[in-house]
Design a protein around this motif. Structure first.
Motif, PDB file in Angstrom:
ATOM      1  N   ILE A 177      36.042  32.981  44.591  1.00 42.77           N
ATOM      2  CA  ILE A 177      36.175  33.566  43.255  1.00 42.77           C
ATOM      3  C   ILE A 177      37.296  32.822  42.561  1.00 42.77           C
ATOM      4  CG2 ILE A 177      36.544  35.683  41.933  1.00 42.77           C
ATOM      5  CD1 ILE A 177      36.014  37.180  44.659  1.00 42.77           C
ATOM      6  N   VAL A 178      37.010  32.259  41.405  1.00 39.96           N
ATOM      7  CA  VAL A 178      38.013  31.508  40.648  1.00 39.96           C
ATOM      8  C   VAL A 178      38.044  32.063  39.228  1.00 39.96           C
ATOM      9  CG1 VAL A 178      38.680  29.253  39.750  1.00 39.96           C
ATOM     10  CG2 VAL A 178      37.698  29.432  42.047  1.00 39.96           C
ATOM     11  N   GLY A 179      39.226  32.461  38.789  1.00 42.43           N
ATOM     12  CA  GLY A 179      39.346  33.027  37.456  1.00 42.43           C
ATOM     13  C   GLY A 179      40.781  33.060  37.000  1.00 42.43           C
ATOM     14  N   PRO A 180      41.008  33.559  35.788  1.00 41.92           N
ATOM     15  CA  PRO A 180      42.364  33.568  35.242  1.00 41.92           C
ATOM     16  C   PRO A 180      43.286  34.499  36.033  1.00 41.92           C
ATOM     17  CG  PRO A 180      40.871  34.818  33.841  1.00 41.92           C
ATOM     18  CD  PRO A 180      40.017  34.122  34.850  1.00 41.92           C
ATOM     19  N   GLU A 181      44.535  34.123  36.108  1.00 40.48           N
ATOM     20  CA  GLU A 181      45.516  34.888  36.879  1.00 40.48           C
ATOM     21  C   GLU A 181      45.590  36.338  36.421  1.00 40.48           C
ATOM     22  OE1 GLU A 181      50.261  34.563  38.154  1.00 40.48           O
ATOM     23  OE2 GLU A 181      49.363  33.084  36.796  1.00 40.48           O
ATOM     24  N   SER A 182      45.288  36.595  35.149  1.00 37.30           N
ATOM     25  CA  SER A 182      45.403  37.949  34.601  1.00 37.30           C
ATOM     26  C   SER A 182      44.534  38.962  35.319  1.00 37.30           C
ATOM     27  CB  SER A 182      45.055  37.939  33.108  1.00 37.30           C
ATOM     28  OG  SER A 182      43.704  37.510  32.911  1.00 37.30           O
ATOM     29  N   ILE A 183      43.422  38.531  35.922  1.00 32.00           N
ATOM     30  CA  ILE A 183      42.517  39.458  36.605  1.00 32.00           C
ATOM     31  C   ILE A 183      42.510  39.263  38.109  1.00 32.00           C
ATOM     32  CG2 ILE A 183      40.453  37.988  36.465  1.00 32.00           C
ATOM     33  CD1 ILE A 183      40.635  41.851  36.054  1.00 32.00           C
ATOM     34  N   MET A 184      42.973  38.126  38.598  1.00 35.90           N
ATOM     35  CA  MET A 184      42.779  37.802  40.002  1.00 35.90           C
ATOM     36  C   MET A 184      43.598  38.680  40.950  1.00 35.90           C
ATOM     37  SD  MET A 184      40.344  35.735  40.216  1.00 35.90           S
ATOM     38  CE  MET A 184      40.451  35.232  41.928  1.00 35.90           C
ATOM     39  N   ASN A 185      44.699  39.242  40.500  1.00 31.47           N
ATOM     40  CA  ASN A 185      45.415  40.156  41.398  1.00 31.47           C
ATOM     41  C   ASN A 185      44.603  41.416  41.650  1.00 31.47           C
ATOM     42  OD1 ASN A 185      47.840  40.842  42.962  1.00 31.47           O
ATOM     43  ND2 ASN A 185      48.083  42.477  41.452  1.00 31.47           N
ATOM     44  N   ASP A 186      43.908  41.902  40.624  1.00 32.53           N
ATOM     45  CA  ASP A 186      43.025  43.060  40.814  1.00 32.53           C
ATOM     46  C   ASP A 186      41.869  42.711  41.743  1.00 32.53           C
ATOM     47  OD1 ASP A 186      44.642  44.500  39.147  1.00 32.53           O
ATOM     48  OD2 ASP A 186      43.275  44.484  37.431  1.00 32.53           O
ATOM     49  N   VAL A 187      41.312  41.519  41.576  1.00 31.87           N
ATOM     50  CA  VAL A 187      40.239  41.083  42.465  1.00 31.87           C
ATOM     51  C   VAL A 187      40.748  40.987  43.898  1.00 31.87           C
ATOM     52  CG1 VAL A 187      38.610  39.222  42.989  1.00 31.87           C
ATOM     53  CG2 VAL A 187      39.029  39.871  40.610  1.00 31.87           C
ATOM     54  N   ARG A 188      41.972  40.508  44.061  1.00 35.73           N
ATOM     55  CA  ARG A 188      42.569  40.421  45.403  1.00 35.73           C
ATOM     56  C   ARG A 188      42.698  41.803  46.025  1.00 35.73           C
ATOM     57  NH1 ARG A 188      47.431  41.208  47.720  1.00 35.73           N
ATOM     58  NH2 ARG A 188      48.309  41.819  45.704  1.00 35.73           N
ATOM     59  N   LEU A 189      43.135  42.789  45.247  1.00 35.13           N
ATOM     60  CA  LEU A 189      43.283  44.148  45.770  1.00 35.13           C
ATOM     61  C   LEU A 189      41.931  44.721  46.207  1.00 35.13           C
ATOM     62  CD1 LEU A 189      45.876  45.657  43.264  1.00 35.13           C
ATOM     63  CD2 LEU A 189      46.257  45.105  45.670  1.00 35.13           C
ATOM     64  N   VAL A 190      40.895  44.468  45.407  1.00 33.95           N
ATOM     65  CA  VAL A 190      39.553  44.922  45.800  1.00 33.95           C
ATOM     66  C   VAL A 190      39.125  44.226  47.079  1.00 33.95           C
ATOM     67  CG1 VAL A 190      37.125  45.001  45.171  1.00 33.95           C
ATOM     68  CG2 VAL A 190      38.856  45.501  43.450  1.00 33.95           C
ATOM     69  N   SER A 191      39.343  42.928  47.150  1.00 30.26           N
ATOM     70  CA  SER A 191      38.942  42.169  48.332  1.00 30.26           C
ATOM     71  C   SER A 191      39.623  42.714  49.590  1.00 30.26           C
ATOM     72  CB  SER A 191      39.282  40.687  48.152  1.00 30.26           C
ATOM     73  OG  SER A 191      38.565  40.130  47.072  1.00 30.26           O
ATOM     74  N   LEU A 192      40.904  43.002  49.503  1.00 29.80           N
ATOM     75  CA  LEU A 192      41.634  43.550  50.650  1.00 29.80           C
ATOM     76  C   LEU A 192      41.132  44.927  51.029  1.00 29.80           C
ATOM     77  CD1 LEU A 192      45.287  42.502  49.734  1.00 29.80           C
ATOM     78  CD2 LEU A 192      43.936  41.628  51.644  1.00 29.80           C
ATOM     79  N   SER A 193      40.636  45.671  50.036  1.00 30.53           N
ATOM     80  CA  SER A 193      40.196  47.045  50.285  1.00 30.53           C
ATOM     81  C   SER A 193      38.728  47.127  50.670  1.00 30.53           C
ATOM     82  CB  SER A 193      40.428  47.895  49.024  1.00 30.53           C
ATOM     83  OG  SER A 193      41.780  47.838  48.618  1.00 30.53           O
ATOM     84  N   ASN A 194      37.991  46.041  50.495  1.00 33.61           N
ATOM     85  CA  ASN A 194      36.555  46.046  50.743  1.00 33.61           C
ATOM     86  C   ASN A 194      36.250  45.296  52.030  1.00 33.61           C
ATOM     87  OD1 ASN A 194      33.791  46.253  50.526  1.00 33.61           O
ATOM     88  ND2 ASN A 194      33.598  44.830  48.812  1.00 33.61           N
ATOM     89  N   VAL A 195      35.901  44.036  51.957  1.00 32.79           N
ATOM     90  CA  VAL A 195      35.542  43.278  53.156  1.00 32.79           C
ATOM     91  C   VAL A 195      36.780  42.833  53.925  1.00 32.79           C
ATOM     92  CG1 VAL A 195      34.246  41.265  53.995  1.00 32.79           C
ATOM     93  CG2 VAL A 195      33.423  42.540  52.025  1.00 32.79           C
TER      94      VAL A 195
END
Length: 385
Positions: free
Chosen positions: A248-266
């Protein structure tokens, strides 16, 4: 009682057709139902994966966001396509395959009741993930013509409303093989800019392009770097389906939220697969060009062999659609008859979009032309066409 998030999710159909074909245990069955390929992964990826079996560092959950080398390779790969730069440390996360990445992104950007616009037809798994994230899918129609598929721009505008949070677009798209033109991307970019929406770009097949087409990445347009989240994987282009590695590659403004989901999901990716994925992305010869040439040749063969049937020309990807309803056969019946009388496994497009249920999909990535020679005859004796 079915929980609400599963309502409207009928499945994808591929599993049922695949199970039925497996039960026949017949090597003469043409496997056109699933997005597999018989072409081998890059040699460098195979070698590094073999090494990982004996590498204790690969037998680990860490690092949770993916190997640094892989993140750097993925960020560079997306950056080359888009003509912009991404920071591997803050703007790239490795996912357990592309679709896990799509779900993690949707969970990070969609509130329950938000709307997400997709094309019709599109992969049922994308529609289902919108539902799982609590979103409501809306659809922009693809029009089938003599030269292939085109996006109906009026339908796109009509699908976007006050609750639209994102557009989820795949190009080349499955199941249709639709490839967005530059003008179609520009129209999408204009809507995203004017409405402040996210664009989730499923780039799983980005370089599988036919007829001399070249990659047009939506983040390359003015203002779109900060609105585009690109999700890719080694599964299709690199022929590495079983590795289950994406990014997943995207702007820093959203990637921390994506990281939190990733840690909480798979939580993390397949440890022993990431080194091979990194090797594929950095290989001197990744084999993509030769693989695309082979898949294009199979596409061309089928377009010629099935020229008297209502088959829509794909401009990329691994599959094509035939409108069996125009032949007087509903796709589920066409699928059943093909397997019973023609030994051909093919998936009806039920649940792949509001207007997709008139189509049957043929995947051409998994069978060489030598085995496809009698496909038209198999269809003839199954449907009497």
């Amino acid at each position: 009682m079915t929980v609400s998030r599963l309502r409207g999710i009928p499945g994808i159909g591929v599993d049922r057709v695949g199970d039925a074909a497996d039960q026949l245990c017949d090597p003469d069955v043409l496997r056109l139902e699933n997005l597999d390929t018989d072409l081998r992964p890059p040699a460098a990826a195979l070698a590094r994966t073999h090494e990982a079996i004996d590498d204790d560092a690969a037998n680990s959950y860490l690092p949770f966001t993916g190997l640094r080398s892989l993140r750097e390779a993925a960020a560079a790969r997306v950056g080359r396509s888009a003509g912009v730069e991404y920071d591997a440390a803050s703007e790239c996360i490795v996912s357990a395959g592309g679709l896990a990445g799509i779900l993690n992104v949707l969970l990070a950007i969609v509130e329950p009741g938000d709307e997400v616009v997709l094309t019709d037809p599109t992969y049922a798994g994308l529609i289902n993930r919108v539902h799982l994230a609590g979103g409501i899918p809306r659809f922009a129609r693809l029009n089938a013509g003599p030269q292939g598929w085109r996006l109906d721009l009026d339908s796109l505008a009509a699908a976007i409303g006050p609750r639209t949070k994102a557009l989820l677009i795949m190009s080349p798209s499955m199941p249709s093989g639709f490839v967005l033109s530059r003008d179609e991307w520009l129209a999408i970019a204009a809507h995203c800019e004017s409405r402040g929406m996210w664009l989730v770009y499923d780039a799983a097949m980005e370089r599988i392009l036919f007829d001399g087409r070249s990659v047009v990445h939506p983040a390359s347009f003015p203002g779109m770097r900060d609105r585009t989240i690109t999700v890719g994987a080694v599964s299709k282009e690199y022929r590495m389906i079983g590795w289950r590695v994406g990014w997943i590659v995207g702007p820093e403004s959203i990637m921390n939220d994506v990281r939190l989901v990733s840690l909480s999901n798979v939580v993390c990716q397949v440890g022993i697969a990431m080194g091979g994925a990194s090797a594929a992305l950095t290989a001197a010869d990744d084999g993509v060009a030769s693989a695309v040439a082979e898949w294009e040749g199979r596409r061309d063969f089928l377009m010629d062999a099935l020229s008297d049937l209502p088959v829509i020309r794909p401009h990329g990807g691994w599959s094509m659609l035939v409108d069996t309803r125009r032949l007087g056969v509903e796709p589920p019946d066409a699928s059943r008859l093909l397997l019973e009388h023609g030994k051909v496994a093919a998936t009806p497009m039920t649940g792949w979009g509001p207007e997709a249920d008139r189509y049957l999909r043929f995947v051409f990535a998994n069978e060489p032309v030598s085995r496809l020679q009698d496909l038209r005859e198999r269809i003839r004796r199954s449907w009497r066409t």
